[in-house]
Design a protein around this motif. Structure first.
Motif, PDB file in Angstrom:
ATOM      1  N   LEU A  64       0.830  -1.207   0.000  1.00 11.76           N
ATOM      2  CA  LEU A  64       0.000   0.000   0.000  1.00 11.76           C
ATOM      3  C   LEU A  64       0.864   1.256   0.000  1.00 11.76           C
ATOM      4  O   LEU A  64       0.556   2.220  -0.704  1.00 11.76           O
ATOM      5  CB  LEU A  64      -0.923   0.005   1.215  1.00 11.76           C
ATOM      6  CG  LEU A  64      -2.146  -0.893   1.133  1.00 11.76           C
ATOM      7  CD1 LEU A  64      -2.894  -0.875   2.464  1.00 11.76           C
ATOM      8  CD2 LEU A  64      -3.054  -0.463   0.007  1.00 11.76           C
ATOM      9  N   GLY A  65       1.929   1.263   0.763  1.00 13.47           N
ATOM     10  CA  GLY A  65       2.833   2.406   0.772  1.00 13.47           C
ATOM     11  C   GLY A  65       3.457   2.646  -0.595  1.00 13.47           C
ATOM     12  O   GLY A  65       3.571   3.776  -1.057  1.00 13.47           O
ATOM     13  N   LEU A  66       3.847   1.556  -1.252  1.00 19.71           N
ATOM     14  CA  LEU A  66       4.413   1.673  -2.599  1.00 19.71           C
ATOM     15  C   LEU A  66       3.374   2.196  -3.588  1.00 19.71           C
ATOM     16  O   LEU A  66       3.675   3.053  -4.422  1.00 19.71           O
ATOM     17  CB  LEU A  66       4.939   0.313  -3.048  1.00 19.71           C
ATOM     18  CG  LEU A  66       5.682   0.254  -4.366  1.00 19.71           C
ATOM     19  CD1 LEU A  66       6.940   1.090  -4.298  1.00 19.71           C
ATOM     20  CD2 LEU A  66       6.030  -1.190  -4.688  1.00 19.71           C
ATOM     21  N   ALA A  67       2.135   1.715  -3.479  1.00 20.80           N
ATOM     22  CA  ALA A  67       1.072   2.169  -4.381  1.00 20.80           C
ATOM     23  C   ALA A  67       0.749   3.650  -4.152  1.00 20.80           C
ATOM     24  O   ALA A  67       0.561   4.408  -5.116  1.00 20.80           O
ATOM     25  CB  ALA A  67      -0.176   1.317  -4.183  1.00 20.80           C
ATOM     26  N   ILE A  68       0.708   4.064  -2.898  1.00 20.53           N
ATOM     27  CA  ILE A  68       0.437   5.473  -2.593  1.00 20.53           C
ATOM     28  C   ILE A  68       1.561   6.358  -3.121  1.00 20.53           C
ATOM     29  O   ILE A  68       1.316   7.420  -3.698  1.00 20.53           O
ATOM     30  CB  ILE A  68       0.220   5.666  -1.085  1.00 20.53           C
ATOM     31  CG1 ILE A  68      -1.111   5.039  -0.663  1.00 20.53           C
ATOM     32  CG2 ILE A  68       0.275   7.133  -0.696  1.00 20.53           C
ATOM     33  CD1 ILE A  68      -1.315   4.961   0.830  1.00 20.53           C
ATOM     34  N   GLY A  71       1.200   6.609  -6.838  1.00 18.08           N
ATOM     35  CA  GLY A  71       0.070   7.477  -7.152  1.00 18.08           C
ATOM     36  C   GLY A  71       0.417   8.945  -6.975  1.00 18.08           C
ATOM     37  O   GLY A  71       0.048   9.786  -7.802  1.00 18.08           O
ATOM     38  N   LEU A  72       1.121   9.268  -5.903  1.00 18.23           N
ATOM     39  CA  LEU A  72       1.534  10.656  -5.689  1.00 18.23           C
ATOM     40  C   LEU A  72       2.518  11.121  -6.753  1.00 18.23           C
ATOM     41  O   LEU A  72       2.467  12.273  -7.196  1.00 18.23           O
ATOM     42  CB  LEU A  72       2.152  10.812  -4.301  1.00 18.23           C
ATOM     43  CG  LEU A  72       1.181  10.808  -3.132  1.00 18.23           C
ATOM     44  CD1 LEU A  72       1.940  10.780  -1.809  1.00 18.23           C
ATOM     45  CD2 LEU A  72       0.255  12.003  -3.192  1.00 18.23           C
ATOM     46  N   LEU A  73       3.391  10.228  -7.177  1.00 19.59           N
ATOM     47  CA  LEU A  73       4.344  10.579  -8.231  1.00 19.59           C
ATOM     48  C   LEU A  73       3.618  10.851  -9.552  1.00 19.59           C
ATOM     49  O   LEU A  73       3.917  11.827 -10.242  1.00 19.59           O
ATOM     50  CB  LEU A  73       5.366   9.459  -8.408  1.00 19.59           C
ATOM     51  CG  LEU A  73       6.488   9.734  -9.388  1.00 19.59           C
ATOM     52  CD1 LEU A  73       7.331  10.910  -8.927  1.00 19.59           C
ATOM     53  CD2 LEU A  73       7.348   8.502  -9.557  1.00 19.59           C
ATOM     54  N   VAL A  74       2.631  10.020  -9.878  1.00 18.19           N
ATOM     55  CA  VAL A  74       1.841  10.236 -11.098  1.00 18.19           C
ATOM     56  C   VAL A  74       1.081  11.554 -10.997  1.00 18.19           C
ATOM     57  O   VAL A  74       1.034  12.336 -11.952  1.00 18.19           O
ATOM     58  CB  VAL A  74       0.882   9.047 -11.342  1.00 18.19           C
ATOM     59  CG1 VAL A  74      -0.145   9.373 -12.404  1.00 18.19           C
ATOM     60  CG2 VAL A  74       1.669   7.805 -11.723  1.00 18.19           C
ATOM     61  N   TRP A  75       0.471  11.819  -9.834  1.00 15.98           N
ATOM     62  CA  TRP A  75      -0.260  13.065  -9.648  1.00 15.98           C
ATOM     63  C   TRP A  75       0.671  14.264  -9.815  1.00 15.98           C
ATOM     64  O   TRP A  75       0.303  15.255 -10.448  1.00 15.98           O
ATOM     65  CB  TRP A  75      -0.888  13.095  -8.256  1.00 15.98           C
ATOM     66  CG  TRP A  75      -1.489  14.431  -7.947  1.00 15.98           C
ATOM     67  CD1 TRP A  75      -2.715  14.896  -8.324  1.00 15.98           C
ATOM     68  CD2 TRP A  75      -0.861  15.473  -7.210  1.00 15.98           C
ATOM     69  NE1 TRP A  75      -2.887  16.171  -7.874  1.00 15.98           N
ATOM     70  CE2 TRP A  75      -1.765  16.576  -7.172  1.00 15.98           C
ATOM     71  CE3 TRP A  75       0.361  15.605  -6.573  1.00 15.98           C
ATOM     72  CZ2 TRP A  75      -1.479  17.750  -6.532  1.00 15.98           C
ATOM     73  CZ3 TRP A  75       0.658  16.796  -5.926  1.00 15.98           C
ATOM     74  CH2 TRP A  75      -0.270  17.854  -5.913  1.00 15.98           C
ATOM     75  N   LEU A  76       1.881  14.190  -9.258  1.00 17.58           N
ATOM     76  CA  LEU A  76       2.823  15.289  -9.370  1.00 17.58           C
ATOM     77  C   LEU A  76       3.215  15.547 -10.831  1.00 17.58           C
ATOM     78  O   LEU A  76       3.245  16.701 -11.267  1.00 17.58           O
ATOM     79  CB  LEU A  76       4.080  15.013  -8.540  1.00 17.58           C
ATOM     80  CG  LEU A  76       5.170  16.061  -8.598  1.00 17.58           C
ATOM     81  CD1 LEU A  76       4.692  17.380  -8.011  1.00 17.58           C
ATOM     82  CD2 LEU A  76       6.417  15.567  -7.900  1.00 17.58           C
TER      83      LEU A  76
END
Length: 84
Positions: A64-68, A71-76
């Motif tokens: 879950l930490g890796l997925a989050i 996801g934050l990297l994609v959002w950025l």
């Protein structure tokens, strides 16, 4: 003066030998060692092997930490590209 040069040369040899040993540890490339460390981290090989709940909880938390993080990297990236 000569003793100081000998000491420096001996220390240099020790440093070079240590670097050589560390560089050839296992004769695996840097990428393969990093991939193995990441795989072992996510699969929770460091968790207690007798407690299956701790093992699976650690695995789930790390995935879950890796997925989050992904996801934050994609959002950025999307945020930066849209704002430019």
């Amino acid at each position: 003066m000569v003793d100081r040069d000998r000491d420096r040369a001996a220390e240099s040899r020790r440093i070079l030998e240590r670097i050589s040993r560390e560089a050839h540890a296992g004769d695996a490339s840097l990428v393969s060692r990093a991939a193995k460390r990441a795989r072992d981290h996510v699969s929770a090989t460091d968790a207690d092997g007798d407690d299956w709940i701790e093992q699976w909880g650690t695995r789930i938390g790390r995935v879950l930490g890796l997925a989050i993080c992904a996801g934050l990297l994609v959002w950025l990236v999307m945020f930066l590209l849209r704002g430019a």
